[in-house]
Scaffold this active site. Structure first.
Site, PDB file in Angstrom:
ATOM      1  N   GLU A   1      18.192 -17.711  -3.262  1.00 53.53           N
ATOM      2  CA  GLU A   1      17.482 -16.100  -3.628  1.00 53.53           C
ATOM      3  C   GLU A   1      17.946 -16.258  -5.366  1.00 53.53           C
ATOM      4  OE1 GLU A   1      17.881 -12.587  -3.902  1.00 53.53           O
ATOM      5  OE2 GLU A   1      17.277 -13.553  -2.059  1.00 53.53           O
TER       6      GLU A   1
ATOM      7  N   LYS B   1       6.516  -4.332  -2.195  1.00 51.45           N
ATOM      8  CA  LYS B   1       7.721  -4.160  -1.880  1.00 51.45           C
ATOM      9  C   LYS B   1       8.550  -4.260   0.044  1.00 51.45           C
ATOM     10  CE  LYS B   1      12.533  -2.506  -2.696  1.00 51.45           C
ATOM     11  NZ  LYS B   1      13.435  -2.896  -3.307  1.00 51.45           N
TER      12      LYS B   1
ATOM     13  N   GLU C   1       9.033 -14.805  -7.813  1.00 54.86           N
ATOM     14  CA  GLU C   1       8.362 -13.536  -7.856  1.00 54.86           C
ATOM     15  C   GLU C   1       8.310 -12.572  -9.131  1.00 54.86           C
ATOM     16  OE1 GLU C   1      10.379 -11.819  -4.667  1.00 54.86           O
ATOM     17  OE2 GLU C   1      11.975 -11.445  -5.195  1.00 54.86           O
TER      18      GLU C   1
ATOM     19  N   TRP D   1      -2.974  -2.209  -1.508  1.00 58.53           N
ATOM     20  CA  TRP D   1      -3.036  -4.307  -1.194  1.00 58.53           C
ATOM     21  C   TRP D   1      -3.564  -5.098  -0.883  1.00 58.53           C
ATOM     22  CZ3 TRP D   1      -0.381  -8.000   1.469  1.00 58.53           C
ATOM     23  CH2 TRP D   1      -0.017  -8.928   0.547  1.00 58.53           C
TER      24      TRP D   1
ATOM     25  N   CYS E   1       0.884  -1.115   0.004  1.00 61.93           N
ATOM     26  CA  CYS E   1      -0.260  -0.320   0.302  1.00 61.93           C
ATOM     27  C   CYS E   1       0.826   0.823   0.121  1.00 61.93           C
ATOM     28  CB  CYS E   1      -0.875   0.230   0.882  1.00 61.93           C
ATOM     29  SG  CYS E   1      -1.969  -1.663   1.474  1.00 61.93           S
TER      30      CYS E   1
ATOM     31  N   ARG F   1       5.772  -0.267  -4.210  1.00 62.36           N
ATOM     32  CA  ARG F   1       5.133  -0.902  -3.326  1.00 62.36           C
ATOM     33  C   ARG F   1       4.105  -2.120  -3.454  1.00 62.36           C
ATOM     34  NH1 ARG F   1       6.597   1.962   1.316  1.00 62.36           N
ATOM     35  NH2 ARG F   1       5.028   1.171   2.321  1.00 62.36           N
TER      36      ARG F   1
ATOM     37  N   ASN G   1      -2.273   2.024   5.442  1.00 66.83           N
ATOM     38  CA  ASN G   1      -2.022   1.289   5.568  1.00 66.83           C
ATOM     39  C   ASN G   1      -1.441  -0.184   6.015  1.00 66.83           C
ATOM     40  OD1 ASN G   1       0.416  -0.317   4.523  1.00 66.83           O
ATOM     41  ND2 ASN G   1       1.996   1.105   4.170  1.00 66.83           N
ATOM     42  N   GLY G   2      -1.816  -1.233   5.661  1.00 62.33           N
ATOM     43  CA  GLY G   2      -1.725  -1.796   7.665  1.00 62.33           C
ATOM     44  C   GLY G   2      -2.846  -2.739   7.692  1.00 62.33           C
TER      45      GLY G   2
ATOM     46  N   LYS H   1      13.768 -15.205  -6.599  1.00 56.18           N
ATOM     47  CA  LYS H   1      13.830 -14.257  -8.006  1.00 56.18           C
ATOM     48  C   LYS H   1      12.632 -14.733  -9.005  1.00 56.18           C
ATOM     49  CE  LYS H   1      15.465 -10.865  -5.747  1.00 56.18           C
ATOM     50  NZ  LYS H   1      14.725 -11.480  -4.842  1.00 56.18           N
TER      51      LYS H   1
ATOM     52  N   HIS I   1      18.851 -37.257  -1.392  1.00 53.40           N
ATOM     53  CA  HIS I   1      17.733 -37.498  -0.107  1.00 53.40           C
ATOM     54  C   HIS I   1      16.711 -37.654  -0.484  1.00 53.40           C
ATOM     55  CE1 HIS I   1      20.676 -38.531   2.820  1.00 53.40           C
ATOM     56  NE2 HIS I   1      21.577 -37.546   2.165  1.00 53.40           N
TER      57      HIS I   1
END
Length: 694
Positions: free
Chosen positions: A568, A689, A575, A88, A2, A33, A115-116, A572, A591
């Protein structure tokens, strides 16, 4: 997650077209964001009238809706307040009804952007519905808007001030949030508040401000009584407007040097990037701050008490100068912010090292840690706590910390760390890594450790962030603004900052001198080597467009320092390119993961030359024996790889730094895969973000 933006002007003529453009630009600067709808609320042509524009989708769609409306854009306001928001979705799907600003009633008595997450919104909603209030959206924010109206309606004969009203409402709320309130009952006034979510205020004047701070006004002990018949939903509930005794000092920051009121503009935002084009003078709000803007004046209030129940000594909030430039948050010659930030890494790692590494003397100086180095060296263990990319940067340097400090090191995911109620002791050193410094789970883990007396260290990129303020000491990674969601620069700069921390902690050990010098020599060569890796961009684009473009899954495997590289890289690709990918520790191949390997499973194996090179060669032999055709990330001049194998050859550096070079091809691969498939690289779906909710 947001984006909030608010604009206030006082004694400064602005027509409605300018105001709408300022609001839309403020939202556009915060698109990175993550969001799924956008909206704004402005003053109408008549007193007490508020006009909304809302759109599901991008800010560009909101601009189009405004352009198609018949609103009078030439009307001029000498003073006004307006608010805007990119949402969001958390409570309810993306829709114009759920889009912010959220109103309290059809008359728009109170409107809010938020926001939140308000965690007790369901209980508030039930209580308010029982009192006859109607809800039109599925958002948690609407419970706050209607609660604000309920409190206002409960005092029909009183003229309660706007900040007092908001204080009363905030006492009922649980969760993490940032709010901006606007009301027809308080024209040309705005109230903002934060708890856990970032919020800052930009100040723009033509003349110099008299002083560069704002005093904090703290309520006295009489907080009022609950409104009759309302069942409290939060601890220490006070559903009544207080009649507080204010501890106040005169602040003249909004006056010119001659003592006269002057034209002034205020900009409220979740991020400095939305403000920098207007002003570089900003004030960062802290948790439990309530800011009130009215008649060109800015007041900051607090309600928090210390343990003895006494009000805190009045403090100040400094008006700081932003160091970022507008060019730093523009794409420039690049197609996407992510691409720009990948290519900025040679400079960003230099910025992280600048002034901290004296290469000729093989010396590291971290001013933010200097006073605490003896305590850290005496620590029983070092506990890293982070999420996502920041977690991977800590994991990548774990072995180096153990080697150079000879202190046990653990790396924790912040959410799991809290779920397990991990034992923390006074002689532990807890390191919190976050690009934004506002990651909710990491902040909660930090406060958990502070309560238990541990030394807390912050590794952040954002100056003035919650983690940078609440930790005992730390390092700013100085990576510059990160506008893309992918955090590419953040990973490499966090990695370098952690390497520097480990090197400084080991400087009292003479036996490690040759090792330290080898690592510092590697740091000296790093920017040139990163530029050399970036020259492989066209090769990586071809791999993405031919070998990987139509695949549904991808395995990445490595060992030792390169396990974090694989995790990492897989993150990437997930996402940004929306492809299932998994980072596998090559030592665990037998395994279970080996069952996935056949001629149809794409594999990338990191096989750069370090002490574990023979073991990774064994893993390579196992997967090729099962008809896999892996892409191999290896060093230049490695003759041990058979002809015909597809390779990505990178410069060789010291083992602890090789992961910094190895991650860049994976960043570029994820970027090209996303572009090939037509995905929005800078605003991937469902992601934000800065994750400011649990």
């Amino acid at each position: 997650m947001c984006g909030i933006f608010g604009y206030c002007n006082f004694l400064k003529d602005k027509d409605r077209k300018e105001i709408l453009e300022i609001l839309c630009n403020g939202l556009a600067r915060q698109e990175y964001r993550g969001y799924d709808s956008a909206g704004l609320g402005i003053d109408g042509d008549n007193p007490g009238e508020i006009v909304f524009f809302k759109e599901v989708g991008k800010v560009a769609g909101l601009r189009k809706r405004i352009a198609e409306s018949d609103i009078n854009t030439s009307k001029t306001f000498s003073s006004q307040v307006s608010i805007a928001h990119t949402r969001w979705a958390t409570h309810g799907p993306p829709s114009t009804v759920n889009c912010h600003p959220i109103r309290s009633d059809p008359s728009n008595e109170f409107i809010i952007v938020h926001n939140g997450i308000v965690t007790n919104a369901a209980a508030l909603r039930q209580v308010l519905q029982n009192r006859g209030y109607k809800f039109e959206s599925e958002t948690d924010t609407e419970a706050v808007a209607i609660l604000t109206k309920y409190v206002y309606d409960s005092q029909p004969g009183k003229r309660i001030t706007f900040p007092s009203l908001v204080k009363t409402v905030l006492k009922e709320l649980e969760g993490s949030f940032a709010f901006v309130f606007k009301s027809i009952h308080y024209p040309n006034e705005i109230v903002t508040a934060r708890r856990g979510s970032p919020l800052l205020i930009g100040v723009k004047t033509e003349k110099k401000l008299k002083v560069d701070f704002v005093d904090v006004e703290i309520s006295g002990p009489d907080d009022g009584k609950a409104v009759d018949g309302f069942v409290p939903t939060a601890p220490n509930s006070r559903l009544a407007p207080p009649a507080p005794k204010i501890s106040r000092r005169q602040s003249r920051n909004y006056m010119s040097e001659d003592g006269m009121p002057q034209p002034i503009e205020f900009f409220v935002a979740s991020d400095a990037s939305a403000i920098v084009e207007h002003t570089k003078r900003v004030l960062y709000l802290e948790d439990d701050d309530i800011a009130h803007i009215s008649d060109g004046q800015l007041h900051i209030h607090r309600l928090r008490r210390n343990e003895s129940g006494q009000a805190e000594t009045p403090a100040t909030r400094s008006i700081e100068t932003l160091e970022i430039e507008i060019a730093a948050i523009m794409k420039g010659k690049f197609d996407h912010f992510m691409q720009k930030e990948i290519y900025e890494q040679p400079e960003s790692v230099v910025n992280t090292m600048r002034g901290r590494v004296i290469f000729d003397d093989y010396r590291i100086t971290l001013g933010g840690l200097r006073s605490y180095l003896p305590i850290i060296r005496r620590g029983r263990r070092i506990v890293f706590c982070a999420c996502g990319t920041s977690y991977h940067s800590a994991l990548a340097t774990q072995a180096m910390f153990e080697e150079l400090t000879e202190i046990p090191v653990s790396v924790e995911l912040a959410s799991d760390f809290l779920d397990r109620k991990t034992p923390i002791f006074r002689d532990d050193v807890c390191v919190f890594v976050s690009q934004s410094g506002e990651t909710a789970d990491t902040i909660l883990a930090l406060r958990y450790c502070l309560e238990r007396g541990a030394l807390c260290v912050g590794i952040v990129n954002t100056v003035g962030s919650t983690i940078s303020r609440e930790t005992h000491c730390g390092i700013h990674i100085n990576a510059g603004p990160e506008v893309g969601v992918a955090s590419t620069k953040a990973y490499t700069s966090q990695y370098v900052a952690l390497v520097l921390m480990a090197l400084q902690l080991s400087e009292d050990r003479i036996s490690f001198t040759p090792r330290r010098r080898a690592i510092i020599d590697g740091l000296r060569e790093l920017p040139v080597q990163i530029k050399k890796v970036l020259e492989l961009d066209s090769t990586l684009r071809e791999f993405a467009n031919t070998l990987l473009a139509n695949q549904r899954s991808l395995l990445l495997m490595g060992r030792g320092y390169q396990h974090a590289t694989c995790l990492e890289g897989a993150l990437k690709i997930k996402e940004i390119a929306y492809m299932h990918s998994e980072g596998i520790l090559a030592g665990e191949l037998k395994h279970g993961p080996l069952a996935l390997i056949d001629e149809n499973m794409p594999v990338i194996i990191v096989m750069t030359q370090d002490s574990l090179y023979p073991k990774v060669q064994s893993a390579f032999a196992q997967i090729t024996a099962r008809k896999a055709q892996p892409i191999v990330i290896c060093n230049e001049g490695d003759d041990g790889i058979k002809k015909g194998v597809k390779t990505i050859r990178l410069p060789k550096t010291v083992d602890v730094l090789q992961g910094l070079l190895n991650i860049i091809p994976l960043q570029l691969l994820s970027y090209h895969l996303a572009v090939k498939n037509g995905f929005d690289v800078d605003c991937p779906r469902n992601l934000a973000k800065s994750v400011t909710t649990e």
